[in-house]
Write a protein that holds these residues in place. Structure first.
Motif, mmCIF file in Angstrom:
data_model
loop_
_atom_site.group_PDB
_atom_site.id
_atom_site.type_symbol
_atom_site.label_atom_id
_atom_site.label_comp_id
_atom_site.label_asym_id
_atom_site.label_seq_id
_atom_site.Cartn_x
_atom_site.Cartn_y
_atom_site.Cartn_z
ATOM 1 N N ASP A 39 0.942 -1.103 0.198
ATOM 2 C CA ASP A 39 -0.300 0.163 0.186
ATOM 3 C C ASP A 39 0.547 1.500 -0.082
ATOM 4 O OD1 ASP A 39 -2.167 1.737 0.382
ATOM 5 O OD2 ASP A 39 -2.702 0.669 2.537
ATOM 6 N N THR A 40 1.051 2.169 -1.593
ATOM 7 C CA THR A 40 2.609 3.007 -1.199
ATOM 8 C C THR A 40 1.767 4.179 -0.571
ATOM 9 O OG1 THR A 40 1.384 3.911 -3.078
ATOM 10 C CG2 THR A 40 2.558 2.014 -3.528
ATOM 11 N N ALA A 142 8.662 5.151 4.914
ATOM 12 C CA ALA A 142 9.355 5.142 2.814
ATOM 13 C C ALA A 142 8.323 5.404 1.783
ATOM 14 C CB ALA A 142 10.238 3.798 3.113
ATOM 15 N N ASP A 143 9.069 6.067 1.143
ATOM 16 C CA ASP A 143 8.461 6.400 -0.379
ATOM 17 C C ASP A 143 8.318 4.884 -0.536
ATOM 18 O OD1 ASP A 143 7.897 7.303 -3.264
ATOM 19 O OD2 ASP A 143 8.985 8.655 -2.666
ATOM 20 N N GLY A 144 6.655 5.055 -1.027
ATOM 21 C CA GLY A 144 5.884 4.113 -1.419
ATOM 22 C C GLY A 144 6.270 3.406 -2.833
ATOM 23 N N TYR A 145 6.405 4.290 -3.795
ATOM 24 C CA TYR A 145 7.332 4.838 -4.981
ATOM 25 C C TYR A 145 8.524 3.566 -5.224
ATOM 26 C CZ TYR A 145 3.792 8.001 -6.936
ATOM 27 O OH TYR A 145 2.218 8.610 -6.813
ATOM 28 N N GLU A 146 9.086 4.099 -4.503
ATOM 29 C CA GLU A 146 10.275 2.955 -4.460
ATOM 30 C C GLU A 146 10.027 1.828 -3.839
ATOM 31 O OE1 GLU A 146 13.522 5.303 -2.357
ATOM 32 O OE2 GLU A 146 13.413 7.162 -4.173
ATOM 33 N N VAL A 147 9.639 1.544 -3.281
ATOM 34 C CA VAL A 147 9.442 0.393 -1.912
ATOM 35 C C VAL A 147 9.093 -0.414 -2.550
ATOM 36 C CG1 VAL A 147 8.731 -1.106 -0.593
ATOM 37 C CG2 VAL A 147 9.335 1.066 -0.248
ATOM 38 N N VAL A 148 7.625 -0.617 -4.125
ATOM 39 C CA VAL A 148 7.009 -1.437 -5.164
ATOM 40 C C VAL A 148 8.430 -1.752 -5.924
ATOM 41 C CG1 VAL A 148 4.923 0.001 -4.868
ATOM 42 C CG2 VAL A 148 6.563 0.481 -6.766
ATOM 43 N N GLY A 149 10.199 -1.083 -5.650
ATOM 44 C CA GLY A 149 10.296 -1.997 -6.864
ATOM 45 C C GLY A 149 11.777 -2.539 -5.850
ATOM 46 N N ALA A 171 3.199 7.449 -11.002
ATOM 47 C CA ALA A 171 2.754 5.149 -10.212
ATOM 48 C C ALA A 171 2.470 4.741 -11.175
ATOM 49 C CB ALA A 171 0.875 6.399 -10.594
ATOM 50 N N ALA A 172 2.577 5.342 -12.769
ATOM 51 C CA ALA A 172 2.830 4.900 -13.743
ATOM 52 C C ALA A 172 4.344 4.162 -14.092
ATOM 53 C CB ALA A 172 3.672 5.605 -15.484
#
Length: 271
Positions: A39-40, A142-149, A171-172
């Motif tokens: 969940d970002t 943490a920055d959720g955009y970075e956590v997905v990586g 987001a993209a």
């Protein structure tokens, strides 16, 4: 950021986002084993609708409270049951469950929830809420955009405040980054609906970056004639589960019929 989700909790956009989120979790359950959800932009987990923010905004009054005061659409039954579950009285709505609470209560004991929240006070509230659940949870500053990586997941919810000019682009990018760790990941992205140009540009970028099938659910609460207003809500799902279209369409249709203006419209399409 100035954005406070407590100001908007339980509004029509939350109803759209959360009802579709619960449908996704249900549709993915039969085919999954140990399951991780990221969940970002997690927020607080549970919101007090008697708070000062809500007294000022009255968004829940025009959203979840108005929905539950009328004839309840069947497509919202899972969300309504979740709302009732956090309130003492069956149809009294003082508390509203956010995405973290909805996700963890729909997960199995061996699943994992990762919630990202950078605002210290909100993160503290999230930690308290997650401490009341049996599911394995990790609250990240943490920055959720970075956590997905960094973490492979089966489902990712991206729900930014769209205060930054680059939120659509990030987001993209995050959706494509998540695919590099798990090509089968399902990514659900909520966006406000203000004008079609913004939505169309985001969808073109998302399709180019991911190359995956995309399901778009639009709940236009009013015509998109004033781009300065949030005229509706869109749920954009990358790699949607099969046979979910009818249920997702029913959510947006019920929302517009129940809470929208007479010239509102629900749309569902694949890209």
């Amino acid at each position: 950021m100035n954005y406070r989700h407590s100001f908007h909790a339980g509004n029509f956009a939350d109803l759209h986002k959360h009802a579709v989120l619960l449908l996704l979790l249900k549709a993915m359950k039969p085919q999954r084993q140990a399951f991780t959800v990221i969940d970002t932009h997690a927020g607080a987990g549970i919101y007090d609708l008697a708070s000062e923010d809500q007294t000022r905004s009255k968004e829940a009054e025009r959203g979840i409270q108005a929905l539950m005061a009328g004839e309840l659409p069947g497509s919202f039954e899972p969300l309504i049951e979740a709302v009732r579950g956090v309130n003492s009285w069956r149809d009294a709505v003082q508390l509203y469950p956010g995405s973290p609470w909805l996700i963890v209560t729909a997960m199995d004991a061996d699943d994992t929830y990762i919630g990202c929240e950078v605002q210290p006070q909100v993160r503290e509230q999230l930690e308290l809420a997650m401490g009341m659940t049996p599911t394995e949870t990790h609250v990240r500053d943490a920055d959720g955009y970075e956590v997905v990586g960094e973490e492979s997941a089966g489902l990712i919810l991206i729900d930014p405040p769209y205060e930054r000019r680059d939120d659509y682009e990030r987001a993209a990018q995050a959706a494509a980054l998540a695919q590099s760790l798990n090509p089968d990941v399902v990514v659900a992205i909520w966006t406000p609906l203000k004008d079609l140009e913004t939505l169309d540009g985001f969808l073109r970028d998302l399709k180019k970056r991911t190359g995956a099938e995309i399901l778009v659910s639009e709940a236009r609460m009013r015509p998109l004639s004033d781009p300065m207003k949030m005229n509706g809500s869109a749920m954009v799902i990358v790699r949607p589960p099969q046979r979910i279209d009818g249920e997702v369409a029913a959510v947006a249709e019920a929302l517009v019929d129940t809470l929208g203006e007479p010239d509102g419209e629900a749309r569902l399409w694949r890209l």
